[in-house]
Design a protein around this motif. Structure first.
Motif, PDB file in Angstrom:
ATOM      1  N   THR A  14       0.857  -1.186   0.000  1.00  0.00           N
ATOM      2  CA  THR A  14       0.000   0.000   0.000  1.00  0.00           C
ATOM      3  C   THR A  14       0.895   1.239   0.000  1.00  0.00           C
ATOM      4  O   THR A  14       1.921   1.285   0.678  1.00  0.00           O
ATOM      5  CB  THR A  14      -0.925   0.045   1.233  1.00  0.00           C
ATOM      6  N   GLU A  15       0.482   2.240  -0.766  1.00  0.00           N
ATOM      7  CA  GLU A  15       1.223   3.508  -0.855  1.00  0.00           C
ATOM      8  C   GLU A  15       0.256   4.600  -0.421  1.00  0.00           C
ATOM      9  O   GLU A  15      -0.742   4.851  -1.091  1.00  0.00           O
ATOM     10  CB  GLU A  15       1.722   3.715  -2.283  1.00  0.00           C
ATOM     11  N   SER A  16       0.550   5.236   0.703  1.00  0.00           N
ATOM     12  CA  SER A  16      -0.434   6.127   1.304  1.00  0.00           C
ATOM     13  C   SER A  16      -0.183   7.607   1.053  1.00  0.00           C
ATOM     14  O   SER A  16      -0.965   8.437   1.495  1.00  0.00           O
ATOM     15  CB  SER A  16      -0.516   5.874   2.807  1.00  0.00           C
ATOM     16  N   GLY A  17       0.891   7.958   0.359  1.00  0.00           N
ATOM     17  CA  GLY A  17       1.125   9.364   0.070  1.00  0.00           C
ATOM     18  C   GLY A  17       0.056   9.954  -0.828  1.00  0.00           C
ATOM     19  O   GLY A  17      -0.579  10.951  -0.502  1.00  0.00           O
ATOM     20  N   GLU A  18      -0.157   9.318  -1.969  1.00  0.00           N
ATOM     21  CA  GLU A  18      -1.197   9.759  -2.891  1.00  0.00           C
ATOM     22  C   GLU A  18      -2.338   8.760  -2.960  1.00  0.00           C
ATOM     23  O   GLU A  18      -3.416   9.083  -3.452  1.00  0.00           O
ATOM     24  CB  GLU A  18      -0.590   9.981  -4.282  1.00  0.00           C
ATOM     25  N   GLY A  19      -2.096   7.553  -2.462  1.00  0.00           N
ATOM     26  CA  GLY A  19      -3.117   6.509  -2.476  1.00  0.00           C
ATOM     27  C   GLY A  19      -2.981   5.630  -3.695  1.00  0.00           C
ATOM     28  O   GLY A  19      -3.428   5.995  -4.785  1.00  0.00           O
ATOM     29  N   SER A  20      -2.342   4.461  -3.530  1.00  0.00           N
ATOM     30  CA  SER A  20      -2.178   3.542  -4.652  1.00  0.00           C
ATOM     31  C   SER A  20      -1.720   2.194  -4.122  1.00  0.00           C
ATOM     32  O   SER A  20      -1.451   2.026  -2.924  1.00  0.00           O
ATOM     33  CB  SER A  20      -1.148   4.082  -5.657  1.00  0.00           C
ATOM     34  N   LEU A  21      -1.626   1.221  -5.035  1.00  0.00           N
ATOM     35  CA  LEU A  21      -1.005  -0.066  -4.746  1.00  0.00           C
ATOM     36  C   LEU A  21       0.254  -0.192  -5.587  1.00  0.00           C
ATOM     37  O   LEU A  21       0.297   0.280  -6.724  1.00  0.00           O
ATOM     38  CB  LEU A  21      -1.943  -1.231  -5.094  1.00  0.00           C
ATOM     39  N   VAL A  22       1.263  -0.835  -5.026  1.00  0.00           N
ATOM     40  CA  VAL A  22       2.475  -1.158  -5.765  1.00  0.00           C
ATOM     41  C   VAL A  22       2.608  -2.670  -5.797  1.00  0.00           C
ATOM     42  O   VAL A  22       2.519  -3.326  -4.754  1.00  0.00           O
ATOM     43  CB  VAL A  22       3.727  -0.519  -5.129  1.00  0.00           C
ATOM     44  N   VAL A  23       2.786  -3.216  -6.982  1.00  0.00           N
ATOM     45  CA  VAL A  23       2.910  -4.660  -7.173  1.00  0.00           C
ATOM     46  C   VAL A  23       4.327  -4.941  -7.654  1.00  0.00           C
ATOM     47  O   VAL A  23       4.795  -4.340  -8.626  1.00  0.00           O
ATOM     48  CB  VAL A  23       1.871  -5.172  -8.191  1.00  0.00           C
ATOM     49  N   VAL A  24       5.013  -5.849  -6.968  1.00  0.00           N
ATOM     50  CA  VAL A  24       6.421  -6.117  -7.248  1.00  0.00           C
ATOM     51  C   VAL A  24       6.622  -7.566  -7.668  1.00  0.00           C
ATOM     52  O   VAL A  24       6.256  -8.490  -6.930  1.00  0.00           O
ATOM     53  CB  VAL A  24       7.298  -5.826  -6.015  1.00  0.00           C
ATOM     54  N   ASP A  25       7.178  -7.763  -8.843  1.00  0.00           N
ATOM     55  CA  ASP A  25       7.609  -9.091  -9.283  1.00  0.00           C
ATOM     56  C   ASP A  25       8.977  -9.325  -8.649  1.00  0.00           C
ATOM     57  O   ASP A  25       9.977  -8.738  -9.063  1.00  0.00           O
ATOM     58  CB  ASP A  25       7.701  -9.125 -10.811  1.00  0.00           C
ATOM     59  N   LEU A  26       9.025 -10.190  -7.652  1.00  0.00           N
ATOM     60  CA  LEU A  26      10.265 -10.373  -6.906  1.00  0.00           C
ATOM     61  C   LEU A  26      11.326 -11.111  -7.712  1.00  0.00           C
ATOM     62  O   LEU A  26      12.520 -11.016  -7.413  1.00  0.00           O
ATOM     63  CB  LEU A  26       9.981 -11.123  -5.604  1.00  0.00           C
ATOM     64  N   GLY A  27      10.892 -11.830  -8.733  1.00  0.00           N
ATOM     65  CA  GLY A  27      11.855 -12.515  -9.590  1.00  0.00           C
ATOM     66  C   GLY A  27      12.672 -11.551 -10.428  1.00  0.00           C
ATOM     67  O   GLY A  27      13.903 -11.652 -10.511  1.00  0.00           O
ATOM     68  N   SER A  28      11.987 -10.590 -11.021  1.00  0.00           N
ATOM     69  CA  SER A  28      12.666  -9.621 -11.887  1.00  0.00           C
ATOM     70  C   SER A  28      13.037  -8.337 -11.150  1.00  0.00           C
ATOM     71  O   SER A  28      13.883  -7.567 -11.617  1.00  0.00           O
ATOM     72  CB  SER A  28      11.772  -9.268 -13.074  1.00  0.00           C
ATOM     73  N   GLY A  29      12.376  -8.087 -10.021  1.00  0.00           N
ATOM     74  CA  GLY A  29      12.590  -6.843  -9.296  1.00  0.00           C
ATOM     75  C   GLY A  29      11.811  -5.674  -9.854  1.00  0.00           C
ATOM     76  O   GLY A  29      11.936  -4.547  -9.368  1.00  0.00           O
ATOM     77  N   LYS A  30      10.988  -5.913 -10.858  1.00  0.00           N
ATOM     78  CA  LYS A  30      10.220  -4.835 -11.475  1.00  0.00           C
ATOM     79  C   LYS A  30       8.948  -4.559 -10.675  1.00  0.00           C
ATOM     80  O   LYS A  30       8.280  -5.471 -10.208  1.00  0.00           O
ATOM     81  CB  LYS A  30       9.864  -5.190 -12.921  1.00  0.00           C
ATOM     82  N   ALA A  31       8.615  -3.275 -10.538  1.00  0.00           N
ATOM     83  CA  ALA A  31       7.447  -2.860  -9.764  1.00  0.00           C
ATOM     84  C   ALA A  31       6.542  -1.979 -10.615  1.00  0.00           C
ATOM     85  O   ALA A  31       7.010  -1.249 -11.496  1.00  0.00           O
ATOM     86  CB  ALA A  31       7.886  -2.115  -8.508  1.00  0.00           C
ATOM     87  N   ARG A  32       5.250  -2.058 -10.323  1.00  0.00           N
ATOM     88  CA  ARG A  32       4.266  -1.220 -11.016  1.00  0.00           C
ATOM     89  C   ARG A  32       3.387  -0.530  -9.980  1.00  0.00           C
ATOM     90  O   ARG A  32       3.005  -1.121  -8.981  1.00  0.00           O
ATOM     91  CB  ARG A  32       3.387  -2.067 -11.940  1.00  0.00           C
ATOM     92  N   ARG A  33       3.076   0.733 -10.241  1.00  0.00           N
ATOM     93  CA  ARG A  33       2.193   1.531  -9.376  1.00  0.00           C
ATOM     94  C   ARG A  33       0.809   1.555 -10.007  1.00  0.00           C
ATOM     95  O   ARG A  33       0.641   1.991 -11.153  1.00  0.00           O
ATOM     96  CB  ARG A  33       2.768   2.941  -9.245  1.00  0.00           C
ATOM     97  N   LEU A  34      -0.191   1.097  -9.261  1.00  0.00           N
ATOM     98  CA  LEU A  34      -1.521   0.893  -9.815  1.00  0.00           C
ATOM     99  C   LEU A  34      -2.586   1.664  -9.034  1.00  0.00           C
ATOM    100  O   LEU A  34      -2.419   1.956  -7.854  1.00  0.00           O
ATOM    101  CB  LEU A  34      -1.875  -0.599  -9.793  1.00  0.00           C
ATOM    102  N   LEU A  35      -3.675   1.986  -9.739  1.00  0.00           N
ATOM    103  CA  LEU A  35      -4.890   2.543  -9.131  1.00  0.00           C
ATOM    104  C   LEU A  35      -4.604   3.820  -8.335  1.00  0.00           C
ATOM    105  O   LEU A  35      -5.167   4.054  -7.272  1.00  0.00           O
ATOM    106  CB  LEU A  35      -5.554   1.496  -8.232  1.00  0.00           C
ATOM    107  N   VAL A  36      -3.737   4.664  -8.889  1.00  0.00           N
ATOM    108  CA  VAL A  36      -3.361   5.900  -8.215  1.00  0.00           C
ATOM    109  C   VAL A  36      -4.579   6.812  -8.030  1.00  0.00           C
ATOM    110  O   VAL A  36      -5.289   7.118  -8.989  1.00  0.00           O
ATOM    111  CB  VAL A  36      -2.266   6.650  -9.000  1.00  0.00           C
ATOM    112  N   LYS A  37      -4.845   7.184  -6.793  1.00  0.00           N
ATOM    113  CA  LYS A  37      -5.938   8.078  -6.400  1.00  0.00           C
ATOM    114  C   LYS A  37      -7.316   7.518  -6.750  1.00  0.00           C
ATOM    115  O   LYS A  37      -8.301   8.268  -6.795  1.00  0.00           O
ATOM    116  CB  LYS A  37      -5.749   9.473  -7.008  1.00  0.00           C
ATOM    117  N   HIS A  38      -7.403   6.209  -6.964  1.00  0.00           N
ATOM    118  CA  HIS A  38      -8.717   5.594  -7.134  1.00  0.00           C
ATOM    119  C   HIS A  38      -9.505   5.778  -5.835  1.00  0.00           C
ATOM    120  O   HIS A  38      -8.922   5.793  -4.743  1.00  0.00           O
ATOM    121  CB  HIS A  38      -8.566   4.112  -7.467  1.00  0.00           C
TER     122      HIS A  38
END
Length: 402
Positions: free
Chosen positions: A208-232
């Motif tokens: 959970t990301e509470s600064g602006e309000g979003s979810l962050v999903v992290v693929d731990l295998g690759s280390g890549k992360a995506r920020r989703l549903l910002v300010k939904h």
């Protein structure tokens, strides 16, 4: 777990508030290497002169004290399969020597994984990925690995460039085995990465990301992360509800009412659902994790799959047990609640010592529930610049009710 507020960067800078904070800092101390917190706990009487008496638990309360700290403020707790307990002490209103620590006997704290990682000052500013800047969450996964989430926003002001990270530690060797740095498109300057759950089967992390309000999903295998549903809407707190703690509105030194965005998070035992809620909200949401891992879905397509699970108490931390009962740290009435799979809300324990119950952890066998009390509402940020804490911060534990 409570963290960044959308207006935190506008905290008061008046001389009066600054002076109050300076006086507070002078009166409070963080642990020093080779010492314990026992003396601070023993000196509570002196520290509390002129304040109301510290709340006391009922003789029949199921809460047992694991550790107590006059300072620094604790928010997070994690428990490993071997029983080792870890605490998270963010750099908010004070500057803890050990922001991540192993908790030992007699309230002792050991820097974790070592003193170097716990150091953050001018001498190491060029190494933000090698030090805890303002860690917010400590979490033990099912494989017995320890994870630390560092939003890297000391004082809740703004992220330190290059600082936000998710770090995996092997407790058997006490060494870092994975360090995922989040770029600014995932953790912008006004972001605050709040709490994390790790799915060891799918090898993903959800934040959970509470600064602006979003979810962050992290693929731990690759280390890549995506920020989703910002300010939904499901990610954003509501200031019209007048949610209170100890009967008082949460108002910062500038007079602005607190808006606390996506905060509490829980992963179902089978890993199929992720639950979350904004802190200043009575709404609970969930979504299938399969959808979150699907990189082809747009935010609009993801939003269509969000389930509104109805009204629950305002809470900070959440956790699901083996029967998928959802436990909630209900700070409005000093209690721990649970929501059954059928949607029934039950009070597990109500205890005046639960001054802003914050974060949960389970023992490895799932029979013991741990919880911290962080007294957020009595810290300087939410007490007109002067701390009003009237008891130590605690780690409690209790047997899981049937």
């Amino acid at each position: 777990m409570l963290s960044y507020f959308s207006f935190a960067h506008r905290r008061a800078s008046s001389l009066a508030v600054a002076g109050a904070l300076a006086l507070l800092a002078a009166s409070c101390s963080s642990p020093t290497p080779g010492t314990t917190m026992a003396d601070n706990a023993a000196n509570d009487t002196t520290a509390l002169v002129g304040r109301a008496a510290a709340p006391k638990g009922d003789a029949n309360s199921p809460l047992q004290i694991v550790a107590a700290f006059r300072e620094p403020q604790i928010v997070g707790v994690a428990v490993l399969p071997d029983g080792r307990v870890f605490g998270d002490f963010p750099r908010w209103d004070n500057n803890p020597v050990f922001p991540i620590a192993e908790v030992g006997a007699n309230n002792s704290l050991k820097p974790y994984p070592n003193a170097a990682w716990c150091t953050w000052n001018e001498t190491v500013r060029n190494e933000p990925q090698k030090h805890w800047i303002c860690p917010q969450s400590v979490y033990a996964d099912r494989a017995g690995m320890l994870w630390v989430l560092d939003p890297a926003s000391p004082g809740l002001k703004a992220t330190v460039p290059g600082g936000p990270k998710l770090v995996k530690i092997d407790p058997k060797t006490n060494t870092v085995v994975q360090n995922i740095a989040f770029p600014e498109n995932v953790a912008p300057r006004k972001s605050y990465l709040n709490d994390v759950r790790v799915d060891t089967q799918q090898n993903y992390a959800y934040i959970t990301e509470s600064g602006e309000g979003s979810l962050v999903v992290v693929d731990l295998g690759s280390g890549k992360a995506r920020r989703l549903l910002v300010k939904h809407p499901s990610m954003v707190g509501d200031t019209t509800l007048n949610i209170k703690a100890d009967g008082k509105l949460l108002v910062d030194p500038t007079g602005k009412q607190g808006q606390f965005n996506a905060d509490g998070i829980a992963l179902s035992q089978d890993g199929q659902y992720l639950y979350w809620k904004p802190l200043t909200s009575y709404a609970l949401y969930r979504i299938k994790t399969e959808a979150l891992r699907n990189t082809s879905l747009s935010d609009a397509q993801l939003a269509a799959q969000i389930e509104d699970l109805g009204k629950v108490p305002a809470c900070d931390g959440m956790i699901l047990d083996a029967q998928n009962n959802l436990y909630l740290t209900a700070f409005e009435d000093h209690s721990i609640k649970r929501r059954t799979p059928a949607g029934k809300i039950e009070t597990v324990v109500q205890d005046p010592r639960l001054e802003w119950p914050d974060t949960f952890a389970f023992s490895a066998d799932g029979t013991t529930l741990y919880v911290t009390n962080s007294a957020i509402h009595k810290t300087p940020t939410w007490s007109k610049g002067v701390g009003q804490q009237d008891q130590p911060y605690h780690i409690f534990k209790m047997s899981l009710p049937k």
